[in-house]
Design an enzyme around this catalytic site. Sequence first.
Site, PDB file in Angstrom:
ATOM      1  N   TYR A   1       0.839  -1.200   0.000  1.00 25.27           N
ATOM      2  CA  TYR A   1       0.000   0.000   0.000  1.00 25.27           C
ATOM      3  C   TYR A   1       0.873   1.249   0.000  1.00 25.27           C
ATOM      4  CZ  TYR A   1      -3.791   3.209   0.913  1.00 25.27           C
ATOM      5  OH  TYR A   1      -4.693   4.230   0.785  1.00 25.27           O
TER       6      TYR A   1
ATOM      7  N   PHE B   1      -7.595  22.608 -23.822  1.00 26.81           N
ATOM      8  CA  PHE B   1      -7.845  21.181 -23.971  1.00 26.81           C
ATOM      9  C   PHE B   1      -9.073  20.850 -23.127  1.00 26.81           C
ATOM     10  CE2 PHE B   1      -7.560  16.667 -23.034  1.00 26.81           C
ATOM     11  CZ  PHE B   1      -7.616  16.192 -24.330  1.00 26.81           C
ATOM     12  N   THR B   2      -9.863  19.893 -23.595  1.00 23.15           N
ATOM     13  CA  THR B   2     -11.176  19.601 -22.997  1.00 23.15           C
ATOM     14  C   THR B   2     -11.125  19.391 -21.474  1.00 23.15           C
ATOM     15  OG1 THR B   2     -10.820  17.314 -23.647  1.00 23.15           O
ATOM     16  CG2 THR B   2     -12.136  18.671 -25.130  1.00 23.15           C
TER      17      THR B   2
ATOM     18  N   ASP C   1       1.459  21.065 -19.830  1.00 19.68           N
ATOM     19  CA  ASP C   1       0.764  19.816 -20.109  1.00 19.68           C
ATOM     20  C   ASP C   1       1.761  18.989 -20.917  1.00 19.68           C
ATOM     21  OD1 ASP C   1      -0.674  17.693 -21.074  1.00 19.68           O
ATOM     22  OD2 ASP C   1      -2.510  18.839 -21.379  1.00 19.68           O
TER      23      ASP C   1
ATOM     24  N   LYS D   1      -0.305   8.513 -23.148  1.00 20.49           N
ATOM     25  CA  LYS D   1       0.115   8.949 -24.487  1.00 20.49           C
ATOM     26  C   LYS D   1       1.608   8.631 -24.645  1.00 20.49           C
ATOM     27  CE  LYS D   1      -4.089  10.945 -24.084  1.00 20.49           C
ATOM     28  NZ  LYS D   1      -4.272  12.164 -23.408  1.00 20.49           N
TER      29      LYS D   1
ATOM     30  N   ARG E   1     -13.329  16.625 -33.174  1.00 23.19           N
ATOM     31  CA  ARG E   1     -12.640  17.678 -32.431  1.00 23.19           C
ATOM     32  C   ARG E   1     -13.088  18.999 -33.035  1.00 23.19           C
ATOM     33  NH1 ARG E   1      -9.926  15.609 -27.715  1.00 23.19           N
ATOM     34  NH2 ARG E   1     -12.132  15.829 -27.293  1.00 23.19           N
TER      35      ARG E   1
ATOM     36  N   PHE F   1     -18.871  15.730 -25.486  1.00 19.06           N
ATOM     37  CA  PHE F   1     -18.502  14.896 -26.642  1.00 19.06           C
ATOM     38  C   PHE F   1     -18.399  13.413 -26.302  1.00 19.06           C
ATOM     39  CE2 PHE F   1     -14.055  14.225 -25.441  1.00 19.06           C
ATOM     40  CZ  PHE F   1     -13.854  15.252 -24.534  1.00 19.06           C
TER      41      PHE F   1
HETATM   42  C1  PLP Z   1      -5.371  12.997 -22.799  1.00 17.24           C
HETATM   43  C2  PLP Z   1      -4.979  14.356 -22.469  1.00 17.24           C
HETATM   44  C3  PLP Z   1      -5.209  14.900 -21.190  1.00 17.24           C
HETATM   45  C4  PLP Z   1      -6.007  14.182 -20.123  1.00 17.24           C
HETATM   46  O1  PLP Z   1      -5.431  13.005 -19.734  1.00 17.24           O
HETATM   47  P1  PLP Z   1      -6.262  11.691 -19.344  1.00 17.24           P
HETATM   48  O2  PLP Z   1      -5.187  10.699 -19.044  1.00 17.24           O
HETATM   49  O3  PLP Z   1      -7.126  11.312 -20.495  1.00 17.24           O
HETATM   50  O4  PLP Z   1      -7.065  12.032 -18.134  1.00 17.24           O
HETATM   51  C5  PLP Z   1      -4.725  16.161 -20.942  1.00 17.24           C
HETATM   52  N1  PLP Z   1      -4.091  16.878 -21.878  1.00 17.24           N
HETATM   53  C6  PLP Z   1      -3.872  16.406 -23.122  1.00 17.24           C
HETATM   54  C7  PLP Z   1      -3.158  17.237 -24.128  1.00 17.24           C
HETATM   55  C8  PLP Z   1      -4.317  15.139 -23.456  1.00 17.24           C
HETATM   56  O5  PLP Z   1      -4.136  14.672 -24.695  1.00 17.24           O
END
Ligand code: PLP
Length: 453
Positions: free
Chosen positions: A60, A112-113, A203, A246, A370, A437
């Site tokens: 843990y 970004f969303t 980011d 990513k 998008r 979306f």
């Molecule tokens: C995917 C993404 C996020 C959010 O990350 P999650 O792992 O999906 O929560 C933030 N910023 C960018 C540019 C992304 O592509």
Amino acid sequence: MVEHLRMTTDVEREQAISAAGFNTFLLPSRLVYIDLLTDSGTSAMSDRQWAGMMLGDEAYAGSENFYHLETAVRRYYGYAHLIPTHQGRGAEHILSQLCIKPGQIVPGNMYFTTTKVHQELAGGRFVDIIIDEAHDPDNEHPFKGNCDLAKLDRVIKEHGADRIAYLSIAATVNMAGGQPISLSNLREVRERCQRHGIRIFLDATRAVENAYFVKEREPGYAAMTLEEILRETCSYTDGCTMSAKKDSLVNIGGFLAINDDELAEQARNMVVIYEGLHTYGGMAGRDMEAMAVGIEESVQLDHMHARIGQVEYLGHKLIEGGVPVVKPIGGHGIFLNASRFLPHVPREQFQAQALSAALYVDSGVRAMERGAVSAGRDHETGKNVFPSLELVRLTIPRRVYTQAHMDVTAESCVNLYENRKSIVGLKFTHEPKYLRFFQARFAPVEGEQVLRT
Ligand SMILES: *Cc1c(COP(=O)(O)O)cnc(C)c1O
């Protein structure tokens, strides 16, 4: 790992997209032939990552894998403190809650969303300071992720530095088409911000892809390694949020990394409320090990060359076929210009949503919208936002598909472009409040089908 890909019939796909409310997010994956919905968590892990999965220390507290991950983040990203989270938005949530006071402004290089929704939920307001070129799909500027310094100056002057929570800088810029920011631009932004005592949070989700473009395109960086360029990128910022799904080649995971000791302490306290203890943050030990290995693999030049090379391969096929796409080709996918693709469909009928649904019906290729659906409604006026870019993203998972899959995808897009008049616009039948979306449902504005046969 090898997976069976199932082909479907036209009739099956027509039924499936209708049952999914013409939203590709609501399709079951067993009915998808080539899945280009996202590159998030969909990459294939390597033999070394899978070996790491067997070394999960599922304690843990104080898992050995946490320390491996901490070492990797410090080495490749260079920040002092690592706070693991279940994925990128977990880190965005904590950062936004800690660093944004109600009424503050968060300038950034295009929204970004998930980032924006967390900024708004914390009481902030996002202000776009990306260069104008980013809003033009045909402009071939090599660094369309750059900030416009005049726009930044204006925001500082208008609101005052103390009303700016921090700068939210992405590398690469997803919504602009996976476009990079140059390090000379980031350096200048850093100087401006330091003068005014404004912090910058990166980011870093695709910062390695960004480093690849810097090496390829920016004078002075050709001889540097991706590792060195990544470190330099991060050095101009105070911390980062990361979706490791990513660049870092894992199926799940993320982190918040911070230099400031006190802020890191606050974040560690907050992570236990929402994610898990500060040495796992919602991940299993084995997931952290796979991420530590994935980070190291992500900065290998041959990997990134193959990855972005495959995206460019698809992009060039589409350009040759006359299909309108965002140029230059970005890092993680090809972005079809839906406004140019479907001029006969009004914007209010969600061109990109209709195009992504039609593409699925044509060939079983799953892409995503998008455009206006992703942009949502204005936080203050409640009106639909119609962004300059109305795009369909064909996102390429890393180390998964072959050039043959890219050929099938290109063929379907070219075929659809030639028959574009048969694509029908959509209207909402269900609209969720947040990040609409993902779960929205639609119906064709006329008839039952998005692609008239
Ligand atoms: C995917 C993404 C996020 C959010 O990350 P999650 O792992 O999906 O929560 C933030 N910023 C960018 C540019 C992304 O592509």
